[in-house]
Design a protein around this motif. Sequence first.
Motif, PDB file in Angstrom:
ATOM      1  N   GLN A  64       0.830  -1.201   0.000  1.00 63.07           N
ATOM      2  CA  GLN A  64       0.000   0.000   0.000  1.00 63.07           C
ATOM      3  C   GLN A  64       0.872   1.261   0.000  1.00 63.07           C
ATOM      4  OE1 GLN A  64      -2.894  -0.061   3.104  1.00 63.07           O
ATOM      5  NE2 GLN A  64      -3.506   2.039   2.790  1.00 63.07           N
ATOM      6  N   PHE A  65       0.382   2.304  -0.664  1.00 54.89           N
ATOM      7  CA  PHE A  65       1.090   3.590  -0.704  1.00 54.89           C
ATOM      8  C   PHE A  65       1.138   4.201   0.692  1.00 54.89           C
ATOM      9  CE2 PHE A  65       0.888   8.236  -0.889  1.00 54.89           C
ATOM     10  CZ  PHE A  65       2.050   8.502  -1.589  1.00 54.89           C
ATOM     11  N   VAL A  66       2.296   4.732   1.054  1.00 51.42           N
ATOM     12  CA  VAL A  66       2.478   5.403   2.337  1.00 51.42           C
ATOM     13  C   VAL A  66       2.852   6.855   2.046  1.00 51.42           C
ATOM     14  CG1 VAL A  66       3.820   5.459   4.468  1.00 51.42           C
ATOM     15  CG2 VAL A  66       3.253   3.266   3.407  1.00 51.42           C
ATOM     16  N   PRO A  67       2.140   7.816   2.641  1.00 50.75           N
ATOM     17  CA  PRO A  67       2.472   9.226   2.411  1.00 50.75           C
ATOM     18  C   PRO A  67       3.914   9.548   2.816  1.00 50.75           C
ATOM     19  CG  PRO A  67       0.363   9.030   3.510  1.00 50.75           C
ATOM     20  CD  PRO A  67       0.979   7.670   3.503  1.00 50.75           C
ATOM     21  N   GLY A  68       4.448  10.580   2.208  1.00 47.49           N
ATOM     22  CA  GLY A  68       5.843  10.940   2.421  1.00 47.49           C
ATOM     23  C   GLY A  68       6.043  12.071   3.411  1.00 47.49           C
ATOM     24  N   VAL A  69       7.296  12.494   3.487  1.00 53.45           N
ATOM     25  CA  VAL A  69       7.715  13.582   4.371  1.00 53.45           C
ATOM     26  C   VAL A  69       8.221  14.720   3.489  1.00 53.45           C
ATOM     27  CG1 VAL A  69       9.303  14.282   6.198  1.00 53.45           C
ATOM     28  CG2 VAL A  69       8.371  11.960   6.183  1.00 53.45           C
ATOM     29  N   LEU A  89      -0.692  23.292   6.464  1.00 56.55           N
ATOM     30  CA  LEU A  89       0.200  23.184   5.316  1.00 56.55           C
ATOM     31  C   LEU A  89       0.048  21.827   4.636  1.00 56.55           C
ATOM     32  CD1 LEU A  89       2.525  24.526   3.731  1.00 56.55           C
ATOM     33  CD2 LEU A  89       4.086  23.401   5.303  1.00 56.55           C
ATOM     34  N   ILE A  90      -0.024  20.771   5.426  1.00 53.78           N
ATOM     35  CA  ILE A  90      -0.198  19.420   4.876  1.00 53.78           C
ATOM     36  C   ILE A  90      -1.536  19.307   4.143  1.00 53.78           C
ATOM     37  CG2 ILE A  90      -0.565  16.999   5.513  1.00 53.78           C
ATOM     38  CD1 ILE A  90       1.566  17.448   7.736  1.00 53.78           C
ATOM     39  N   GLN A  91      -2.606  19.884   4.712  1.00 50.37           N
ATOM     40  CA  GLN A  91      -3.917  19.843   4.058  1.00 50.37           C
ATOM     41  C   GLN A  91      -3.881  20.560   2.714  1.00 50.37           C
ATOM     42  OE1 GLN A  91      -6.669  21.516   6.875  1.00 50.37           O
ATOM     43  NE2 GLN A  91      -6.654  19.699   8.190  1.00 50.37           N
ATOM     44  N   ARG A  92      -3.270  21.753   2.675  1.00 47.82           N
ATOM     45  CA  ARG A  92      -3.201  22.502   1.410  1.00 47.82           C
ATOM     46  C   ARG A  92      -2.335  21.776   0.385  1.00 47.82           C
ATOM     47  NH1 ARG A  92      -2.905  27.216   4.981  1.00 47.82           N
ATOM     48  NH2 ARG A  92      -0.642  27.181   4.753  1.00 47.82           N
ATOM     49  N   LEU A  93      -1.248  21.198   0.849  1.00 45.36           N
ATOM     50  CA  LEU A  93      -0.356  20.480  -0.057  1.00 45.36           C
ATOM     51  C   LEU A  93      -1.059  19.263  -0.660  1.00 45.36           C
ATOM     52  CD1 LEU A  93       2.579  20.309  -1.121  1.00 45.36           C
ATOM     53  CD2 LEU A  93       3.006  18.714   0.736  1.00 45.36           C
ATOM     54  N   ASN A  94      -1.747  18.499   0.162  1.00 45.52           N
ATOM     55  CA  ASN A  94      -2.461  17.329  -0.339  1.00 45.52           C
ATOM     56  C   ASN A  94      -3.608  17.724  -1.266  1.00 45.52           C
ATOM     57  OD1 ASN A  94      -0.745  15.511   0.906  1.00 45.52           O
ATOM     58  ND2 ASN A  94      -1.971  15.420   2.768  1.00 45.52           N
ATOM     59  N   ALA A  95      -4.197  18.885  -1.028  1.00 44.85           N
ATOM     60  CA  ALA A  95      -5.232  19.380  -1.942  1.00 44.85           C
ATOM     61  C   ALA A  95      -4.635  19.686  -3.312  1.00 44.85           C
ATOM     62  CB  ALA A  95      -5.905  20.619  -1.359  1.00 44.85           C
ATOM     63  N   PRO A 100      -3.586  12.123  -0.570  1.00 45.48           N
ATOM     64  CA  PRO A 100      -2.744  12.321   0.616  1.00 45.48           C
ATOM     65  C   PRO A 100      -1.289  11.929   0.343  1.00 45.48           C
ATOM     66  CG  PRO A 100      -4.179  10.443   0.943  1.00 45.48           C
ATOM     67  CD  PRO A 100      -4.573  11.069  -0.363  1.00 45.48           C
ATOM     68  N   ALA A 101      -0.553  12.815  -0.302  1.00 44.00           N
ATOM     69  CA  ALA A 101       0.826  12.549  -0.683  1.00 44.00           C
ATOM     70  C   ALA A 101       1.797  12.697   0.475  1.00 44.00           C
ATOM     71  CB  ALA A 101       1.237  13.486  -1.814  1.00 44.00           C
ATOM     72  N   VAL A 102       1.474  13.590   1.412  1.00 49.02           N
ATOM     73  CA  VAL A 102       2.380  13.915   2.514  1.00 49.02           C
ATOM     74  C   VAL A 102       1.613  13.838   3.823  1.00 49.02           C
ATOM     75  CG1 VAL A 102       3.726  15.803   3.530  1.00 49.02           C
ATOM     76  CG2 VAL A 102       3.819  15.413   1.072  1.00 49.02           C
ATOM     77  N   ASP A 103       2.267  13.268   4.854  1.00 50.61           N
ATOM     78  CA  ASP A 103       1.622  13.263   6.164  1.00 50.61           C
ATOM     79  C   ASP A 103       2.497  13.898   7.255  1.00 50.61           C
ATOM     80  OD1 ASP A 103       3.498  11.268   6.513  1.00 50.61           O
ATOM     81  OD2 ASP A 103       2.099   9.794   7.311  1.00 50.61           O
ATOM     82  N   ARG A 104       3.746  14.240   6.903  1.00 50.18           N
ATOM     83  CA  ARG A 104       4.631  14.902   7.858  1.00 50.18           C
ATOM     84  C   ARG A 104       5.452  15.969   7.155  1.00 50.18           C
ATOM     85  NH1 ARG A 104       7.274   9.924   9.183  1.00 50.18           N
ATOM     86  NH2 ARG A 104       9.188  11.132   9.160  1.00 50.18           N
ATOM     87  N   VAL A 105       5.884  16.952   7.945  1.00 49.47           N
ATOM     88  CA  VAL A 105       6.732  18.023   7.429  1.00 49.47           C
ATOM     89  C   VAL A 105       7.989  18.087   8.284  1.00 49.47           C
ATOM     90  CG1 VAL A 105       6.932  20.526   7.131  1.00 49.47           C
ATOM     91  CG2 VAL A 105       4.817  19.384   6.520  1.00 49.47           C
ATOM     92  N   LYS A 106       9.115  18.169   7.625  1.00 49.39           N
ATOM     93  CA  LYS A 106      10.396  18.359   8.301  1.00 49.39           C
ATOM     94  C   LYS A 106      10.891  19.753   7.916  1.00 49.39           C
ATOM     95  CE  LYS A 106      15.116  16.619   8.267  1.00 49.39           C
ATOM     96  NZ  LYS A 106      16.019  15.650   7.624  1.00 49.39           N
ATOM     97  N   ILE A 107      11.191  20.567   8.910  1.00 43.81           N
ATOM     98  CA  ILE A 107      11.630  21.937   8.658  1.00 43.81           C
ATOM     99  C   ILE A 107      13.115  22.032   8.976  1.00 43.81           C
ATOM    100  CG2 ILE A 107      11.346  24.356   9.286  1.00 43.81           C
ATOM    101  CD1 ILE A 107       8.444  23.615  10.094  1.00 43.81           C
TER     102      ILE A 107
END
Length: 165
Positions: A64-69, A89-95, A100-107
């Motif tokens: 199964q596909f797993v969202p990225g970082v 930010l994650i909601q706008r990015l996935n839109a 649902p391409a991303v589920d985490r953000v690393k800054i």
Amino acid sequence: MVKNAGTKQISEIANALIDPVLAKRAGINTMLLGMWDEVVGPDYVDCTRPEAIKWPRRSGPDEQFVPGVLTIACEGARALFLAHETDQLIQRLNAVFGFPAVDRVKIVQKPVSAQPRRAARVRPMAPEQQGRLDRMLEQIEDDRLRQALDRLGKAVMTQPDAPRR
């Protein structure tokens, strides 16, 4: 704009060349870069940029596909404020991606703004031009203003297309 069947816009050609490289190296594409201001919003567009999206490797085609970082470069203390807005930010990015391409953000904190450009060299002035400029500025009493006007005058008078009077 009406396109012929055989013609392509330059942007289509450029994107076709750039997207595979971006996808392979960073997991992003020109669409994300072009829409970054909408994804991140006006408060962070000047101090952030997307660096990469890393997706976990799949062991097989059935997995199964797993969202990225998403890794975002952010300048200075604004990274702390951005960290508090990662859910939006994650909601706008996935839109933007449409799934649902991303589920985490690393800054990561690093400079984002373009480096200041070095001042262009001013060409040497002919002695008669320098004398004319000096005469024009001799009535200016304020030293800082006179120096600024002197720099401006030299830049204008040494341009190749500047009128020679």
